[in-house]
Design a protein around this motif. Structure first.
Motif, PDB file in Angstrom:
ATOM      1  N   LYS A   1       0.844  -1.197   0.000  1.00 49.00           N
ATOM      2  CA  LYS A   1       0.000   0.000   0.000  1.00 49.00           C
ATOM      3  C   LYS A   1       0.882   1.251   0.000  1.00 49.00           C
ATOM      4  O   LYS A   1       0.507   2.289   0.542  1.00 49.00           O
ATOM      5  CB  LYS A   1      -0.947   0.008   1.200  1.00 49.00           C
TER       6      LYS A   1
ATOM      7  N   HIS B   1      -2.879  -3.961  -1.924  1.00 53.73           N
ATOM      8  CA  HIS B   1      -3.482  -3.847  -0.590  1.00 53.73           C
ATOM      9  C   HIS B   1      -4.721  -2.956  -0.681  1.00 53.73           C
ATOM     10  O   HIS B   1      -4.681  -1.893  -1.302  1.00 53.73           O
ATOM     11  CB  HIS B   1      -2.471  -3.250   0.391  1.00 53.73           C
TER      12      HIS B   1
ATOM     13  N   THR C   1      -6.106  -0.828   1.294  1.00 55.99           N
ATOM     14  CA  THR C   1      -5.908   0.563   1.701  1.00 55.99           C
ATOM     15  C   THR C   1      -5.213   1.353   0.605  1.00 55.99           C
ATOM     16  O   THR C   1      -5.513   2.533   0.398  1.00 55.99           O
ATOM     17  CB  THR C   1      -5.089   0.632   3.003  1.00 55.99           C
TER      18      THR C   1
ATOM     19  N   SER D   1      -7.320   4.268  -1.330  1.00 58.35           N
ATOM     20  CA  SER D   1      -6.802   5.634  -1.210  1.00 58.35           C
ATOM     21  C   SER D   1      -6.698   6.288  -2.588  1.00 58.35           C
ATOM     22  O   SER D   1      -6.992   7.480  -2.753  1.00 58.35           O
ATOM     23  CB  SER D   1      -5.436   5.621  -0.525  1.00 58.35           C
TER      24      SER D   1
ATOM     25  N   LEU E   1     -16.387   5.003  -0.039  1.00 54.39           N
ATOM     26  CA  LEU E   1     -15.553   4.081   0.726  1.00 54.39           C
ATOM     27  C   LEU E   1     -16.389   3.178   1.626  1.00 54.39           C
ATOM     28  O   LEU E   1     -16.073   1.992   1.800  1.00 54.39           O
ATOM     29  CB  LEU E   1     -14.555   4.862   1.581  1.00 54.39           C
TER      30      LEU E   1
ATOM     31  N   GLN F   1     -12.895  -3.488   3.778  1.00 55.53           N
ATOM     32  CA  GLN F   1     -11.552  -3.116   4.222  1.00 55.53           C
ATOM     33  C   GLN F   1     -11.227  -1.634   3.940  1.00 55.53           C
ATOM     34  O   GLN F   1     -10.093  -1.290   3.623  1.00 55.53           O
ATOM     35  CB  GLN F   1     -10.502  -4.031   3.567  1.00 55.53           C
ATOM     36  N   HIS F   2     -12.234  -0.805   4.112  1.00 55.47           N
ATOM     37  CA  HIS F   2     -12.057   0.632   3.881  1.00 55.47           C
ATOM     38  C   HIS F   2     -11.587   1.386   5.121  1.00 55.47           C
ATOM     39  O   HIS F   2     -11.294   2.581   5.047  1.00 55.47           O
ATOM     40  CB  HIS F   2     -13.386   1.245   3.437  1.00 55.47           C
ATOM     41  N   GLU F   3     -11.490   0.699   6.249  1.00 56.77           N
ATOM     42  CA  GLU F   3     -11.358   1.402   7.527  1.00 56.77           C
ATOM     43  C   GLU F   3     -10.128   2.295   7.618  1.00 56.77           C
ATOM     44  O   GLU F   3     -10.198   3.427   8.116  1.00 56.77           O
ATOM     45  CB  GLU F   3     -11.370   0.387   8.681  1.00 56.77           C
ATOM     46  N   GLU F   4      -8.974   1.821   7.147  1.00 54.22           N
ATOM     47  CA  GLU F   4      -7.762   2.641   7.241  1.00 54.22           C
ATOM     48  C   GLU F   4      -7.872   3.901   6.386  1.00 54.22           C
ATOM     49  O   GLU F   4      -7.470   4.990   6.818  1.00 54.22           O
ATOM     50  CB  GLU F   4      -6.532   1.834   6.811  1.00 54.22           C
ATOM     51  N   THR F   5      -8.397   3.766   5.190  1.00 49.88           N
ATOM     52  CA  THR F   5      -8.531   4.926   4.312  1.00 49.88           C
ATOM     53  C   THR F   5      -9.552   5.900   4.871  1.00 49.88           C
ATOM     54  O   THR F   5      -9.332   7.128   4.877  1.00 49.88           O
ATOM     55  CB  THR F   5      -8.936   4.478   2.896  1.00 49.88           C
ATOM     56  N   THR F   6     -10.660   5.391   5.353  1.00 52.67           N
ATOM     57  CA  THR F   6     -11.676   6.250   5.966  1.00 52.67           C
ATOM     58  C   THR F   6     -11.112   6.991   7.166  1.00 52.67           C
ATOM     59  O   THR F   6     -11.325   8.207   7.332  1.00 52.67           O
ATOM     60  CB  THR F   6     -12.889   5.407   6.378  1.00 52.67           C
TER      61      THR F   6
ATOM     62  N   GLU G   1      -2.472   5.881   2.470  1.00 51.85           N
ATOM     63  CA  GLU G   1      -3.477   6.640   3.215  1.00 51.85           C
ATOM     64  C   GLU G   1      -2.862   7.829   3.946  1.00 51.85           C
ATOM     65  O   GLU G   1      -3.507   8.883   4.107  1.00 51.85           O
ATOM     66  CB  GLU G   1      -4.248   5.722   4.184  1.00 51.85           C
TER      67      GLU G   1
END
Length: 365
Positions: free
Chosen positions: A161, A197, A199, A203, A231, A236-241, A271
């Motif tokens: 990522k 990845h 993220t 991103s 998103l 698996q959007h949590e890190e970008t969000t 991210e």
């Protein structure tokens, strides 16, 4: 009646030029300090850090792989648009081929005149230079299966990522006639050509949607909220969000500073680069102050500067960019020509298709 009025064409051209030039200016501002800590930057350049270009790669105003790959992204999108006439319509394939042409610039001394597919951009000799390219970008486009198209289901480099996936994603947002969801999806599908990845590719999709919103005349905040909504529909959007929300929270936290930037990370991963570039664009009093804020920190200064410049350039247009920085920018003529060709293709493509000059500049098939 033309699909585009003169005023619409002029506004679109200014925003496309602004996005590409702004990203390149931010990239070049960070190029000379990319691997330096904030402490080292301030020791060398004063408490304010760099206030203009510093030498990198043998000159002032030099761009890095961030700008190189953004240009080849745009080249791929132009060819994809032309390919619609042939009944062949798969933009990720055209972008993948463009990235393979970029990869040739990283290994060859100069353009191979035997290659008919290079087009005019692939024959620009100044692009044949290694400017600290990311390993995932190189490995994703090399090896015995380099021609294999990475997909979301079977991506290249599935654990990567790195920010190389997001620093080249702004051009997708310049497809202003597209639906935002399609812009997001295209950026994702072209991200997994090198970075698999979630993220990383999410991103890239988020940046493309934010650029898309401002290129259409909206605000950065509107773009961010649209990106967050898209998103939320993805696994698996949590890190970008969290990164986007972190950038919004940092805006409300107080006076902008390098120390506040560092609460968002360093920018080596997608991210974090997105959050830093976005934060600096959101708090910018003007383009110059936003760009300088985006590069004066410990981390991937050229990528965060490029992302901030993409956003501010698309938001305000080319005339808002600092003239002195634009004048000294490496490859300015190439950047402007490619930006203008993109605008011509999207606003007047049918008039160009089939003409010898366009077929030579952007060969397809």
């Amino acid at each position: 009646m033309p699909l585009w009025s003169r005023a619409q064409q002029q506004d679109f051209r200014s925003r496309v030029r602004g996005c590409l030039l702004g990203g390149a200016v931010g990239d070049a501002l960070g190029a000379g300090i990319e691997f330096d800590s904030l402490e080292k930057i301030r020791a060398a350049h004063g408490e304010r850090g760099v206030t203009g270009y510093v030498p990198a790669y043998g000159r002032r105003g030099a761009v890095t792989d961030d700008t190189q790959m953004s240009l080849f992204t745009l080249d791929g999108l132009i060819r994809a648009h032309i390919s619609r006439d042939t009944g062949t319509w798969h933009p990720p394939t055209d972008v993948h081929r463009a990235y393979l042409r970029w990869h040739a610039t990283q290994r060859d001394w100069g353009p191979d005149e035997r290659r008919a597919d290079l087009g005019w951009l692939g024959r620009e000799e100044w692009l044949y230079a290694q400017r600290a390219p990311g390993q995932a970008c190189l490995s994703g486009l090399s090896g015995p299966d380099a021609e294999r198209l990475g997909t979301v289901e079977a991506p290249r480099n599935p654990h990567s990522k790195g920010c190389g996936t997001v620093m080249r994603a702004a051009p997708f947002g310049l497809l202003t006639a597209w639906d935002p969801g399609l812009v997001f999806q295209l950026a994702v599908e072209c991200s997994v050509l090198t970075h698999g990845h979630p993220t990383g590719y999410l991103s890239a999709g988020a940046l493309a949607v934010i650029v898309h919103a401002v290129a259409r005349g909206g605000t950065l905040e509107e773009g961010v909220h649209l990106a967050l909504a898209l998103l939320s529909e993805r696994p698996q959007h949590e890190e970008t969000t969290a990164a986007l929300r972190g950038a919004l929270d940092a805006v409300r936290a107080g006076e902008p500073s390098a120390e506040r930037i560092e609460t968002l990370g360093e920018g080596w991963v997608a991210e974090e680069a997105l959050a830093i570039g976005l934060y600096c664009a959101l708090v910018a009093e003007d383009v110059r102050t936003g760009l300088l804020l985006a590069v004066n920190h410990s981390g991937d200064s050229d990528s965060t500067g490029a992302i901030c410049g993409n956003l501010l350039g698309a938001l305000h247009g080319e005339t808002a960019l600092p003239a002195g920085l634009v004048a000294e920018l490496e490859g300015r003529g190439t950047i402007l020509q490619l930006a203008d060709d993109f605008v011509l293709e999207l606003t007047a493509g049918p008039e160009l298709h089939g003409t010898p000059v366009w077929a030579e500049r952007y060969p397809t098939g």
